[in-house]
Write an enzyme that holds these catalytic residues in place. Sequence first.
Site, PDB file in Angstrom:
ATOM      1  CB  CYS A  43      43.719 -58.881  -5.774  1.00  0.00           C
ATOM      2  SG  CYS A  43      44.897 -57.590  -6.175  1.00  0.00           S
ATOM      3  CB  CYS A  74      47.715 -54.762  -3.152  1.00  0.00           C
ATOM      4  SG  CYS A  74      47.267 -55.319  -4.766  1.00  0.00           S
ATOM      5  CB  CYS A  96      44.257 -55.766  -2.148  1.00  0.00           C
ATOM      6  SG  CYS A  96      44.859 -57.432  -2.442  1.00  0.00           S
TER       7      CYS A  96
END
Lengths: 258, 303
Positions: B248, B270, B276
């Site tokens: 992301c 993440c 995320c």
Amino acid sequence: MTDEPLLRVSALSKFYGSRVGCDNVSFDLWPGEVLAVVGESGSGKTTLLNCLSTRLLPSSGTASYRMRDGQFRELYRMSEAERRFLMRTDWGFVHQNPADGLRMTVSAGANVGERLMAVGDRHYGKIRATAVDWLSRVEIEQDRIDDEPRAFSGGMRQRLQIARNLVTGPRLVFMDEPTGGLDVSVQARLLDLLRGLVTDLGLAAIVVTHDLAVARLLSQRMMVMKDGRVVESGLTDRVLDDPRAPYTQLLVSSILQV
Amino acid sequence: MTAQSTDIATYNFAYLDEQTKRMIRRAILKGIAIPGYQVPFASREMPMPYGWGTGGVQVTASIIGPDDVLKVIDQGADDTTNAVSIRAFFKKVANVAVTTETAKATIIQTRHRIPEHPLTAGQVLVYQVPIPEPLRFLEPRETETRKMHALEEYGLMHVKLYEDIAKHGRIATTYAYPVKVEGRYVMDPSPTPKFDNPKMHRSPALQLFGAGREKRIYAVPPFTDVVSLDFEDHPFEIQTFDQPCALCGAENVYLDEVILDDHGGHMFVCSDTDYCEKRREEGHRGHLAPETDLASEKLEPAQ
């Protein structure tokens, strides 16, 4: 010099049930004075030392200590927090077995620094510099600062324990057989070091030992104990050269001559 | 109690009996009144092994109500065994709504992370704590550690940090990093990465900590000072990451390393899966994100 004692002990007794630990012990200790407590095993020396250092509470009697502000405080009436604070700032306790007085799993530097951090020192660089300084004063090489005491010899551990106790500049140090278990040459160096430190820093000390030679070297005054009672006390040289109580005479004459 | 025709007839609401819940609530209230102080409580056997969050589950069970919305995360993820099981457990025994969205939850039970999305007033964060005593590995005696807390003797905690610097040149403790709460008690924030420590400071959410095996509950009330211990010349620092999340593209979040193959391929993503996913739904893309929308093969949302 002040004309008031540092520690006043009056009629201190400790009983374990019906057994006597120490009985009716009284004395004064002046600043900068080293008092030796001698006697055979089981004579109550260690009980007396533990009572004085508030590791044990006595059955009766009082002990008052002159705090840094000049006021006498009764030790056994202080709160636990105050006593523990005294223990790690103004006092030191050197155990016979260094493992009892050291943290064996943290480095030598941290052992010396612990008391500083306990009183609020929060600067790593300064703590480390003080630790280096103290290690050199007790003759431990600087490059051993990050080693754990487990890797140290018996004599080094004992010297490290002494450094750890003296780093906060205490005024009174309790020592329980500080040279016990060390071989004679190491003993001699340790005694030499202790004598130097005590004189340089003007420490008062109470040294418990069964070794009369240690008492002779370190102390100005001594008390001879037997069965929990003080049988004789006086200047060290006087007691050793001219023992009056029959038990002291026996003790002095029992020293092996080489 | 008469038998009901609902699925939860065989359980009291939220599994624990009412007396137990009262006992735990009293411990929680005491914990809130003395921030950072470990309150002993009569921890119960739960239908899961110690170490799987029995403390957190008991705290959640004692505070959850029918209107609550529960989120459970395990190392930041909503979709691991522990999180899925605990969510299913409360869905069954309390019939509450569950969610994976941080913002929608009223109670978030967590194992070792604080969500990236800022918490708000009214939310409760329930930590699962394995070992509540921050001094434990330095001083094994419980009698002694209690005394040290009582007398505020925390020099030993700095001995550990000193050792870190002496050995590694910096404070190498990266998780379960000790904090001082409201200037008084030193507390173990549970094994959260120290990255999350600043989020605890003056958080608007109530933070509750439950240690089931060790039978301790402690709390940090909203807007309470939580300060990480350090040295003047070695101040507290959180982890930083060289690259953003591979999926992301988020920066300044806590990342997990994921191994991709057995040739050394790996990526950092993440640790907070909800955060995320939200970002990817908003169109953010990291350098390893697939071209097609991930949503179709996204992990099963909580049932």
